[in-house]
Write a protein that holds these residues in place. Structure first.
Motif, PDB file in Angstrom:
ATOM      1  N   UNK A   1       8.196   6.273  -9.360  1.00  0.00           N
ATOM      2  CA  UNK A   1       9.231   6.773  -9.522  1.00  0.00           C
ATOM      3  C   UNK A   1       9.398   8.401  -9.635  1.00  0.00           C
ATOM      4  N   UNK A   2       8.207   9.201  -9.160  1.00  0.00           N
ATOM      5  CA  UNK A   2       8.144  10.284  -9.131  1.00  0.00           C
ATOM      6  C   UNK A   2       8.538  10.966 -10.636  1.00  0.00           C
ATOM      7  N   UNK A   3       7.904  10.478 -11.487  1.00  0.00           N
ATOM      8  CA  UNK A   3       8.077  10.823 -13.141  1.00  0.00           C
ATOM      9  C   UNK A   3       6.711  11.280 -13.524  1.00  0.00           C
ATOM     10  N   UNK A   4       6.917  12.233 -14.259  1.00  0.00           N
ATOM     11  CA  UNK A   4       5.758  13.038 -15.029  1.00  0.00           C
ATOM     12  C   UNK A   4       5.023  11.990 -15.855  1.00  0.00           C
ATOM     13  N   UNK A   5       3.544  11.889 -15.962  1.00  0.00           N
ATOM     14  CA  UNK A   5       3.101  10.824 -16.775  1.00  0.00           C
ATOM     15  C   UNK A   5       2.449  11.370 -18.203  1.00  0.00           C
TER      16      UNK A   5
ATOM     17  N   UNK B   1     -13.218   6.694 -14.962  1.00  0.00           N
ATOM     18  CA  UNK B   1     -11.797   6.514 -14.778  1.00  0.00           C
ATOM     19  C   UNK B   1     -10.793   7.339 -15.419  1.00  0.00           C
ATOM     20  N   UNK B   2     -10.242   8.495 -14.631  1.00  0.00           N
ATOM     21  CA  UNK B   2      -9.180   9.456 -15.676  1.00  0.00           C
ATOM     22  C   UNK B   2      -8.078   9.702 -14.849  1.00  0.00           C
ATOM     23  N   UNK B   3      -7.523  10.947 -14.774  1.00  0.00           N
ATOM     24  CA  UNK B   3      -6.185  11.088 -14.216  1.00  0.00           C
ATOM     25  C   UNK B   3      -6.318  12.511 -13.469  1.00  0.00           C
ATOM     26  N   UNK B   4      -5.393  12.569 -12.688  1.00  0.00           N
ATOM     27  CA  UNK B   4      -5.027  13.622 -11.674  1.00  0.00           C
ATOM     28  C   UNK B   4      -5.281  14.955 -12.355  1.00  0.00           C
ATOM     29  N   UNK B   5      -4.380  15.464 -13.419  1.00  0.00           N
ATOM     30  CA  UNK B   5      -4.306  16.671 -13.921  1.00  0.00           C
ATOM     31  C   UNK B   5      -5.667  16.894 -14.758  1.00  0.00           C
ATOM     32  N   UNK B   6      -6.094  15.951 -15.420  1.00  0.00           N
ATOM     33  CA  UNK B   6      -7.102  16.019 -16.388  1.00  0.00           C
ATOM     34  C   UNK B   6      -8.361  16.424 -15.324  1.00  0.00           C
ATOM     35  N   UNK B   7      -8.630  15.554 -14.286  1.00  0.00           N
ATOM     36  CA  UNK B   7      -9.698  15.861 -13.304  1.00  0.00           C
ATOM     37  C   UNK B   7      -9.689  17.112 -12.654  1.00  0.00           C
ATOM     38  N   UNK B   8      -8.686  17.493 -12.299  1.00  0.00           N
ATOM     39  CA  UNK B   8      -8.352  18.920 -11.903  1.00  0.00           C
ATOM     40  C   UNK B   8      -8.800  19.812 -12.554  1.00  0.00           C
TER      41      UNK B   8
ATOM     42  N   UNK C   1       3.890  17.667 -23.114  1.00  0.00           N
ATOM     43  CA  UNK C   1       4.961  18.001 -24.035  1.00  0.00           C
ATOM     44  C   UNK C   1       6.086  17.138 -23.605  1.00  0.00           C
ATOM     45  N   UNK C   2       7.430  17.907 -23.628  1.00  0.00           N
ATOM     46  CA  UNK C   2       8.799  17.558 -23.356  1.00  0.00           C
ATOM     47  C   UNK C   2       8.989  16.969 -22.054  1.00  0.00           C
ATOM     48  N   UNK C   3       8.119  17.383 -21.226  1.00  0.00           N
ATOM     49  CA  UNK C   3       7.959  16.875 -19.857  1.00  0.00           C
ATOM     50  C   UNK C   3       7.700  15.627 -19.477  1.00  0.00           C
ATOM     51  N   UNK C   4       7.030  14.865 -20.673  1.00  0.00           N
ATOM     52  CA  UNK C   4       6.458  13.703 -20.295  1.00  0.00           C
ATOM     53  C   UNK C   4       7.798  12.543 -20.028  1.00  0.00           C
ATOM     54  N   UNK C   5       7.373  11.766 -19.069  1.00  0.00           N
ATOM     55  CA  UNK C   5       8.397  10.856 -18.431  1.00  0.00           C
ATOM     56  C   UNK C   5       9.484  11.430 -17.862  1.00  0.00           C
ATOM     57  N   UNK C   6       9.551  12.689 -17.477  1.00  0.00           N
ATOM     58  CA  UNK C   6      10.771  13.258 -16.796  1.00  0.00           C
ATOM     59  C   UNK C   6      10.651  13.393 -15.321  1.00  0.00           C
ATOM     60  N   UNK C   7      11.660  13.604 -14.531  1.00  0.00           N
ATOM     61  CA  UNK C   7      11.588  13.794 -13.256  1.00  0.00           C
ATOM     62  C   UNK C   7      10.220  14.744 -12.756  1.00  0.00           C
TER      63      UNK C   7
END
Length: 194
Positions: A18-22, A139-146, A86-92
């Motif tokens: 859905x192209x949402x920030x996770x 196994x982790x996440x894209x932002x955390x791995x970067x 932060x507040x961007x969680x689950x946003x587009x």
């Protein structure tokens, strides 16, 4: 003694599709995400890699990915969670800043890049100092791995970074208190496109 860390991103999730920030928000793997993990699981036997231990973040999407990769017992660790946006969680995801300003998200209740680098580095260092396995899956996440990769960039043996696709695998060698990036592998998921 050197240890090899296979740092893997989770499969596609509902929010990814859905192209949402996770971030710290969670959403389940899609059918495509489960199939990505199944395809990615072949990377290890195809390269004669015998995983000896496994870890994932406390978010469901990493655990569900790990379960498609190995049947080893595993530990879930909070320190492996995704970046808190932060507040961007689950946003587009069109709201995600393209300049990657390390101090942007703390202004909105999230973590800085340095916060994530420290958290990931501390957690993964704790893993390798307590677990003396030669081949460790995390196994982790894209932002955390970067962020983790940026923290250790000056020690990398290879600077050929590809896009961090779902289920990509980054190989690091841990030796003499240093994590050295070796290479990255993105899988061919063309059979899943429809």
């Amino acid at each position: 003694m050197s240890q090899t860390i296979y740092l893997m991103r989770h499969g596609q999730t509902l929010f990814n599709s859905q192209h949402r920030i996770q971030g710290w928000s969670d959403s389940p793997l899609t059918e495509k995400g489960v199939n990505q993990a199944k395809i990615a699981s072949q990377y290890f036997p195809e390269n004669q890699i015998k995983l000896e231990s496994a870890y994932c973040s406390t978010l469901e999407r990493t655990e569900d990915t790990l379960l498609q990769i190995t049947d080893l017992p595993y530990k879930r660790l909070k320190g492996l969670k995704e970046w808190n946006y932060g507040v961007f969680e689950a946003e587009s995801d069109y709201l995600y800043p393209f300049n990657n300003d390390a101090n942007f998200f703390p202004l909105f209740g999230g973590e800085s890049d340095l916060d994530v680098q420290k958290r990931m580095s501390t957690t993964i260092k704790d893993i390798v100092t307590q677990d003396h396995s030669s081949n460790i899956l995390i196994v982790s996440h894209g932002g955390a791995i970067r962020s983790f990769a940026r923290a250790w960039r000056k020690y990398e043996a290879n600077s050929n970074y590809l896009p961090y696709e779902n289920c990509c695998v980054l190989k690091f060698i841990y030796e003499n208190d240093v994590f050295s990036f070796q290479n990255m592998y993105n899988h061919d998921f063309s059979s899943l496109e429809s």
